[in-house]
Design an enzyme around this catalytic site. Sequence first.
Site, PDB file in Angstrom:
ATOM      1  N   TYR A 167      13.163 -38.285 -85.035  1.00 13.81           N
ATOM      2  CA  TYR A 167      11.993 -38.482 -84.162  1.00 13.81           C
ATOM      3  C   TYR A 167      10.716 -38.512 -84.995  1.00 13.81           C
ATOM      4  CZ  TYR A 167       8.913 -37.535 -80.109  1.00 13.81           C
ATOM      5  OH  TYR A 167       7.943 -37.587 -79.132  1.00 13.81           O
ATOM      6  N   LYS A 171       8.162 -41.660 -85.421  1.00 17.42           N
ATOM      7  CA  LYS A 171       6.765 -41.585 -84.982  1.00 17.42           C
ATOM      8  C   LYS A 171       5.801 -41.818 -86.144  1.00 17.42           C
ATOM      9  CE  LYS A 171       7.464 -40.851 -80.621  1.00 17.42           C
ATOM     10  NZ  LYS A 171       7.065 -41.835 -79.616  1.00 17.42           N
TER      11      LYS A 171
HETATM   12  N1  LIG Z   1       6.202 -34.965 -73.777  1.00 15.47           N
HETATM   13  C1  LIG Z   1       5.686 -34.657 -74.953  1.00 15.47           C
HETATM   14  O1  LIG Z   1       5.419 -33.473 -75.246  1.00 15.47           O
HETATM   15  C2  LIG Z   1       5.409 -35.749 -75.966  1.00 15.47           C
HETATM   16  C3  LIG Z   1       4.756 -35.370 -77.139  1.00 15.47           C
HETATM   17  C4  LIG Z   1       4.476 -36.348 -78.090  1.00 15.47           C
HETATM   18  C5  LIG Z   1       4.844 -37.669 -77.863  1.00 15.47           C
HETATM   19  N2  LIG Z   1       5.503 -38.011 -76.709  1.00 15.47           N
HETATM   20  C6  LIG Z   1       5.876 -39.426 -76.563  1.00 15.47           C
HETATM   21  O2  LIG Z   1       5.368 -39.911 -75.342  1.00 15.47           O
HETATM   22  C7  LIG Z   1       6.195 -40.994 -74.896  1.00 15.47           C
HETATM   23  C8  LIG Z   1       6.581 -40.750 -73.444  1.00 15.47           C
HETATM   24  O3  LIG Z   1       7.336 -39.540 -73.389  1.00 15.47           O
HETATM   25  P1  LIG Z   1       7.454 -38.656 -72.073  1.00 15.47           P
HETATM   26  O4  LIG Z   1       7.286 -37.248 -72.506  1.00 15.47           O
HETATM   27  O5  LIG Z   1       6.636 -39.207 -70.993  1.00 15.47           O
HETATM   28  O6  LIG Z   1       9.012 -38.867 -71.774  1.00 15.47           O
HETATM   29  P2  LIG Z   1       9.831 -39.218 -70.430  1.00 15.47           P
HETATM   30  O7  LIG Z   1      11.242 -38.990 -70.779  1.00 15.47           O
HETATM   31  O8  LIG Z   1       9.240 -38.513 -69.267  1.00 15.47           O
HETATM   32  O9  LIG Z   1       9.547 -40.784 -70.271  1.00 15.47           O
HETATM   33  C9  LIG Z   1      10.055 -41.706 -71.175  1.00 15.47           C
HETATM   34  C10 LIG Z   1      10.377 -42.983 -70.427  1.00 15.47           C
HETATM   35  O10 LIG Z   1      10.854 -43.934 -71.386  1.00 15.47           O
HETATM   36  C11 LIG Z   1      11.962 -44.606 -70.821  1.00 15.47           C
HETATM   37  N3  LIG Z   1      12.812 -45.149 -71.881  1.00 15.47           N
HETATM   38  C12 LIG Z   1      13.503 -44.453 -72.816  1.00 15.47           C
HETATM   39  N4  LIG Z   1      14.189 -45.302 -73.590  1.00 15.47           N
HETATM   40  C13 LIG Z   1      13.930 -46.561 -73.137  1.00 15.47           C
HETATM   41  C14 LIG Z   1      14.360 -47.858 -73.520  1.00 15.47           C
HETATM   42  N5  LIG Z   1      15.218 -48.051 -74.531  1.00 15.47           N
HETATM   43  N6  LIG Z   1      13.892 -48.906 -72.835  1.00 15.47           N
HETATM   44  C15 LIG Z   1      13.024 -48.739 -71.791  1.00 15.47           C
HETATM   45  N7  LIG Z   1      12.611 -47.533 -71.385  1.00 15.47           N
HETATM   46  C16 LIG Z   1      13.053 -46.455 -72.049  1.00 15.47           C
HETATM   47  C17 LIG Z   1      12.680 -43.558 -70.003  1.00 15.47           C
HETATM   48  O11 LIG Z   1      13.550 -44.141 -69.020  1.00 15.47           O
HETATM   49  C18 LIG Z   1      11.514 -42.786 -69.391  1.00 15.47           C
HETATM   50  O12 LIG Z   1      11.127 -43.335 -68.141  1.00 15.47           O
HETATM   51  C19 LIG Z   1       7.394 -41.050 -75.850  1.00 15.47           C
HETATM   52  O13 LIG Z   1       7.186 -42.060 -76.792  1.00 15.47           O
HETATM   53  C20 LIG Z   1       7.365 -39.668 -76.494  1.00 15.47           C
HETATM   54  O14 LIG Z   1       7.949 -39.686 -77.765  1.00 15.47           O
HETATM   55  C21 LIG Z   1       5.798 -37.081 -75.754  1.00 15.47           C
END
Ligand SMILES: NC(=O)c1ccc[n+]([C@@H]2O[C@H](COP(=O)([O-])OP(=O)(O)OC[C@H]3O[C@@H](n4cnc5c(N)ncnc54)[C@H](O)[C@@H]3O)[C@@H](O)[C@H]2O)c1
Length: 276
Positions: A167, A171
Amino acid sequence: MTIETGPAHWLRLQDRVCVVTGAASGIGRAIAEVLAAQGARLALLDRNAQLLEDVARQLGTHERPAIAVPCDTASEDQLQQAALRVERELGAAQTLVNNAGVLRAGSLGALALDDWNLVLSVDLTGYWLTARAFGAQLRAHRHNEGASMVHVASIAGHFPQSHSGAYSAAKAGVCLLSRQLAVEWGEDAVRSNVVCPGMIRTPLSADFYAQPGVEQARAAATASGRVGEPQDIAHVAAFLASQRSAYVNAAEILVDGGMSSKLMDMVPRPGFSPAR
Ligand SMILES: NC(=O)c1ccc[n+]([C@@H]2O[C@H](COP(=O)([O-])OP(=O)(O)OC[C@H]3O[C@@H](n4cnc5c(N)ncnc54)[C@H](O)[C@@H]3O)[C@@H](O)[C@H]2O)c1
């Protein structure tokens, strides 16, 4: 000079065609909500077709459509089909928010190659493929106000975390991919910027917060004293999507509640502890 005041006007996103990936949940959904509230026309991409339909139905109106485009963002074929459909139904995309992501636990010594490849294919390669699939549409705006890409990376792209190596590597790759895109597509008036969230409460991280004490410990690790919410990221993404950030390019905005500045507070420093 006329100063626009209303919140719906300040970002000037009305009628702008915005593509958001991973829009069915968490941060992507919140970004879609904020863009819809600003009057954008939305193309919502996610592999979870059912949840995506619900979001599109909630956000779309007759004047401001929100279309659900089920799509695996790791698939070049599906992305090309999605891009054709968006252009046909909404017109050329002017904003792309790359956000769909997955997380797999595993130390680098033990991680299965399949897990490494999955994380890289969605979290890094998928961002590049999505940018490329929508690239011609974004560049088509070069003679008016240009276009904007916003990539959701992570604080993990700057700071390694044990058992999360694929991951973090993905990133970190997104951060340079964004700058690379900014440099290559700048002459076509396409900007490219990154938001690096810290700890945000979403379905991706929900299991962490289900454990007793995690919420409090995580809140204490930030300068702001709380865990972030999806809207904290969505508002920054909307600013980067808009022309209000017109001269922000190849940049990264860390949205972590000051967590990464607490490093020196983690080491003992006898005699310097504040009296509380
Ligand atoms: N939640 C956190 O603390 C956090 C922190 C840093 C970065 N992020 C990043 O933020 C972004 C969103 O994360 P989140 O926390 O909202 O997660 P989440 O799991 O709530 O949402 C992610 C969405 O991406 C979709 N997805 C995953 N793989 C896919 C694919 N191959 N094709 C199409 N859709 C796909 C999933 O179905 C889901 O709806 C991600 O890139 C994650 O790495 C999240």
